[in-house]
Enzyme design. Structure first.
Site, PDB file in Angstrom:
ATOM      1  N   GLU A   1      -9.408  -1.542 -10.194  1.00 44.61           N
ATOM      2  CA  GLU A   1     -10.249  -0.354 -10.049  1.00 44.61           C
ATOM      3  C   GLU A   1      -9.447   0.883 -10.393  1.00 44.61           C
ATOM      4  O   GLU A   1      -8.416   1.136  -9.777  1.00 44.61           O
ATOM      5  CB  GLU A   1     -10.720  -0.225  -8.594  1.00 44.61           C
ATOM      6  CG  GLU A   1     -11.620  -1.344  -8.150  1.00 44.61           C
ATOM      7  CD  GLU A   1     -11.970  -1.247  -6.666  1.00 44.61           C
ATOM      8  OE1 GLU A   1     -12.836  -2.010  -6.229  1.00 44.61           O
ATOM      9  OE2 GLU A   1     -11.376  -0.411  -5.959  1.00 44.61           O
TER      10      GLU A   1
ATOM     11  N   TYR B   1      -6.942  -9.982   3.227  1.00 42.18           N
ATOM     12  CA  TYR B   1      -7.942  -8.926   3.065  1.00 42.18           C
ATOM     13  C   TYR B   1      -8.597  -8.988   1.693  1.00 42.18           C
ATOM     14  O   TYR B   1      -9.791  -8.751   1.548  1.00 42.18           O
ATOM     15  CB  TYR B   1      -7.276  -7.567   3.290  1.00 42.18           C
ATOM     16  CG  TYR B   1      -8.183  -6.407   2.993  1.00 42.18           C
ATOM     17  CD1 TYR B   1      -9.318  -6.166   3.768  1.00 42.18           C
ATOM     18  CD2 TYR B   1      -7.923  -5.548   1.927  1.00 42.18           C
ATOM     19  CE1 TYR B   1     -10.155  -5.099   3.490  1.00 42.18           C
ATOM     20  CE2 TYR B   1      -8.754  -4.473   1.647  1.00 42.18           C
ATOM     21  CZ  TYR B   1      -9.863  -4.263   2.431  1.00 42.18           C
ATOM     22  OH  TYR B   1     -10.693  -3.212   2.156  1.00 42.18           O
TER      23      TYR B   1
ATOM     24  N   TYR C   1       0.828  -1.211   0.000  1.00 45.94           N
ATOM     25  CA  TYR C   1       0.000   0.000   0.000  1.00 45.94           C
ATOM     26  C   TYR C   1       0.861   1.259   0.000  1.00 45.94           C
ATOM     27  O   TYR C   1       1.918   1.310   0.634  1.00 45.94           O
ATOM     28  CB  TYR C   1      -0.868   0.048   1.256  1.00 45.94           C
ATOM     29  CG  TYR C   1      -1.938  -1.017   1.318  1.00 45.94           C
ATOM     30  CD1 TYR C   1      -2.858  -1.153   0.290  1.00 45.94           C
ATOM     31  CD2 TYR C   1      -2.025  -1.861   2.403  1.00 45.94           C
ATOM     32  CE1 TYR C   1      -3.848  -2.113   0.361  1.00 45.94           C
ATOM     33  CE2 TYR C   1      -3.010  -2.830   2.486  1.00 45.94           C
ATOM     34  CZ  TYR C   1      -3.920  -2.954   1.456  1.00 45.94           C
ATOM     35  OH  TYR C   1      -4.898  -3.901   1.528  1.00 45.94           O
TER      36      TYR C   1
ATOM     37  N   ARG D   1      -6.013   6.911  -8.705  1.00 43.73           N
ATOM     38  CA  ARG D   1      -5.103   5.838  -8.308  1.00 43.73           C
ATOM     39  C   ARG D   1      -5.682   4.534  -8.810  1.00 43.73           C
ATOM     40  O   ARG D   1      -6.860   4.453  -9.175  1.00 43.73           O
ATOM     41  CB  ARG D   1      -4.925   5.778  -6.798  1.00 43.73           C
ATOM     42  CG  ARG D   1      -6.166   5.356  -6.037  1.00 43.73           C
ATOM     43  CD  ARG D   1      -5.921   5.366  -4.547  1.00 43.73           C
ATOM     44  NE  ARG D   1      -5.147   4.222  -4.097  1.00 43.73           N
ATOM     45  CZ  ARG D   1      -5.668   3.126  -3.516  1.00 43.73           C
ATOM     46  NH1 ARG D   1      -6.966   3.038  -3.306  1.00 43.73           N
ATOM     47  NH2 ARG D   1      -4.912   2.131  -3.125  1.00 43.73           N
TER      48      ARG D   1
END
Lengths: 304, 351
Positions: free
Chosen positions: B266, B317, B38, B224
């Site tokens: 995405e 996750y 991340y 992003r």
């Protein structure tokens, strides 16, 4: 974008109003209630950049603003009062909003003083806004401000701050009311202190800051990465001085509110005048908002 | 922008969805490096850049018609997939204007918008819609303004109100989500709705991202990429419908992983809205079967390395543990140990 002064007129002896319209008749970017524009104002030796609330943006065909002549003018407001005339073309940056109304509030309590009325003039145009407004002005400006406010009981004009019983006013508001305040620092300080005193939670209060960029003792800013030393004069901000030196530091509101222009202080002690840094950050003295803050030491070394 | 649309294809039941060679080559592959962690990987959303999907403000692709039909089915079964709180009405109209103006500008052969003061005329040719309405007057549209326009634009959307130095998810159209629920999240603050994400809270990613977003300016959108994996090209992987798609995940085997398993990317874009000062968040999803992805050599090699080395908590996750090894094994034969260039482009002209 290039906008021309389509109309100009004196509101009071110290406040001039302007209508800015596109040179080519194009449609302007939409401006929501609470928005401001930044104007580039030509000075004798340099260009000033000042932010002004948009009081009206009807049909996106023109923006209306009001300009108070700052007593110790940094240059921009003096030019707009003395030299600006209908037909002049100015570079204007698209509107941004740092003082949008709190839309979840059922009712709004709007408190302003002097030129602080300007953002609320755009609030009053929101359809169906439930509000109570109190505006403080000098006795000689009463007639002029009267023309700006609705005639109903929701807006009250005070020619002395003494006739505004803040404590009683703030105590009798309903729980679903949101308080917005705009005006000189001394006015906002009293309002916020009274609100805290009578138990208003911080989340139910917000303030617009403007005109905070006062001058002070000259100092030298050493921009380490750029390898430049900039002299910051008595009547200009550090941001203005850096821009005049050909640098392009980050910035947005130019009023110490948005946080965009934060720079790291490597040496020297800043004099904080912003509304952005927390108490802890101020005490650490390792960051500065260059649009309004200055120096307590003769030189500041900054990471830029 | 030249764009040819496929006729109806399905994202459920018989899953007729597939990518043409052109669609494969324009896929927004999300890994610029051989490993993934991340970060606040946001950049200005300007037209052009590392992927062809950046060429329009809102990307429309060959799957448009089937995509919108699938949204209509999901909404028909569960109207709560679209919710907007009452104080966001101005933001609804802001959204409608932003989407209509950009679609008409980027794809004039498919969409057109004519304005005469507040009397607007919207034409959507692929969906055969011709609508005259009054801007600001909800009763002149068949749905609320936000629902009306987001039924016609690919990707999920959420509306964030800005107040108290925070963002609140006070509206959305969410029918193609990676296992999150608008009905559960609506009204939450920024840190609340990101609550389930591992690792990123501790490293301060969300504190920094929120500060960045609070200062976002009108006319300066940002973007992003994010990603996950989905069993079958299903758009509606919602918590509400887990009983439908959970078993499909369980049915992944080493034999069918290449055909059924999809990488789901995405393209997330954020826009400050002018009248309301709210923020529109677009989550534009792209699906690609692993066997389609494997047709691009660089991506196949990199997928092997990224999934193999992924942090276990991120894998958990994203729901990968059950079939992670199958994916690694599927791409392993493609990885000849070559050094890959940084960047997300396919680095080949054809399939």
């Amino acid at each position: 974008m290039k906008l021309k002064i389509e109309a100009a007129g004196q509101l009071t002896s110290g406040i001039r109003k302007f209508t800015l319209a596109p040179v080519d008749g194009a449609v302007l970017p939409r401006a929501g209630a609470g928005s401001h524009v930044v104007l580039e104002i030509p000075g004798p030796n340099r260009v000033w950049k000042n932010a002004y609330s948009i009081t009206s943006a009807a049909d996106a065909l023109a923006y209306e603003i009001m300009v108070r002549r700052v007593e110790k003018s940094r240059g921009g407001s003096a030019w707009l009062h003395e030299h600006a005339k209908v037909g002049d073309v100015l570079e204007v940056y698209p509107p941004q909003n740092l003082f949008a109304p709190q839309r979840k509030a059922k009712r709004h309590l709007l408190l302003s003083a002097g030129i602080g009325i300007t953002p609320f003039l755009s609030y009053l145009k929101l359809p169906g806004l439930a509000y109570e407004m109190h505006h403080c002005c000098k006795p000689e400006d009463e007639t002029a401000f009267r023309t700006l406010l609705p005639s109903g009981p929701e807006a009250t004009l005070h020619t002395s701050r003494n006739t505004l019983n803040l404590e009683a006013l703030l105590k009798r508001q309903k729980l679903d009311t949101h308080l917005s305040v705009c005006g000189p620092e001394s006015f906002m300080d009293v309002v916020l202190a009274t609100a805290a005193h009578v138990g208003w939670p911080a989340a139910k209060v917000h303030k617009e800051s403007f005109g905070g960029a006062t001058g002070g003792e000259p100092f030298v800013a050493h921009l380490k990465r750029s390898g430049v030393k900039v002299n910051v004069g008595r009547e200009e901000s550090l941001l203005d001085a850096m821009e005049a030196a050909g640098l392009t530091p980050p910035c947005l509101c130019r009023g110490g509110a948005c946080g965009e222009c934060k720079l790291t202080v490597l040496d020297g002690v800043p004099a904080h005048h912003d509304h952005y840094l927390s108490e802890t950050e101020r005490a650490a003295n390792n960051a500065i908002m260059i649009c309004v803050s200055r120096a307590k030491t003769p030189e500041l070394v900054l990471d830029f | 922008m030249k764009l040819s649309l496929k006729p109806q294809e399905t994202f459920r039941d018989d899953y007729t969805f597939s990518n043409s060679d052109e669609a494969i080559l324009r896929f927004p592959f999300p890994f610029p490096e051989d490993s993934y962690m991340y970060s606040v990987n946001m950049e200005p959303h300007v037209r052009g850049g590392a992927s062809p999907v950046y060429n329009a403000m809102f990307d429309i692709d060959e799957h448009y018609v089937g995509d919108m039909a699938d949204r209509a089915i999901t909404l028909d079964q569960d109207p709560l997939r679209c919710q907007v709180l009452p104080h966001m009405e101005t933001a609804e109209w802001d959204t409608l204007e932003l989407l209509m103006e950009n679609l008409a500008n980027d794809y004039p052969e498919h969409f057109s918008l004519t304005k005469n003061d507040d009397e607007w005329h919207w034409i959507n040719r692929p969906l055969d819609i011709d609508q005259k309405f009054t801007f600001g007057r909800e009763e002149t549209l068949p749905f609320g303004p936000f629902e009306y326009i987001t039924r016609q634009v690919q990707g999920d959307f959420s509306l964030q109100d800005q107040r108290d130095n925070n963002l609140y998810m006070d509206g959305g159209m969410v029918t193609s989500q990676a296992d999150w629920s608008l009905n559960f999240d609506v009204g939450m603050s920024f840190h609340e709705w990101h609550g389930p994400v591992p690792l990123a809270h501790e490293s301060g990613v969300f504190d920094r991202a929120l500060q960045y977003l609070l200062r976002m300016q009108c006319g300066k959108p940002v973007r992003r990429l994010n990603w996950t994996m989905t069993a079958n090209p299903r758009l509606d992987t919602s918590p509400e419908n887990y009983p439908l798609w959970g078993p499909e995940k369980a049915a992944i085997t080493p034999e069918n992983v290449g055909h059924r398993m999809c990488l789901r990317v995405e393209l997330q874009t954020l826009y400050r809205l002018p009248r309301s000062n709210a923020i529109l968040f677009s989550i534009r999803g792209y699906l690609i079967r692993l066997e389609e992805l494997a047709k691009v050599k660089k991506w196949a090699v990199r997928m092997h390395r990224v999934i193999r080395d992924l942090h276990p908590r991120i894998a958990e996750y994203k729901g990968l543990p059950r079939y992670r090894q199958y994916v690694v094994d599927y791409f392993a034969p493609h990885d000849d140990g070559r050094v890959l260039n940084a960047g997300i482009g396919p680095e080949q002209d054809g399939i």
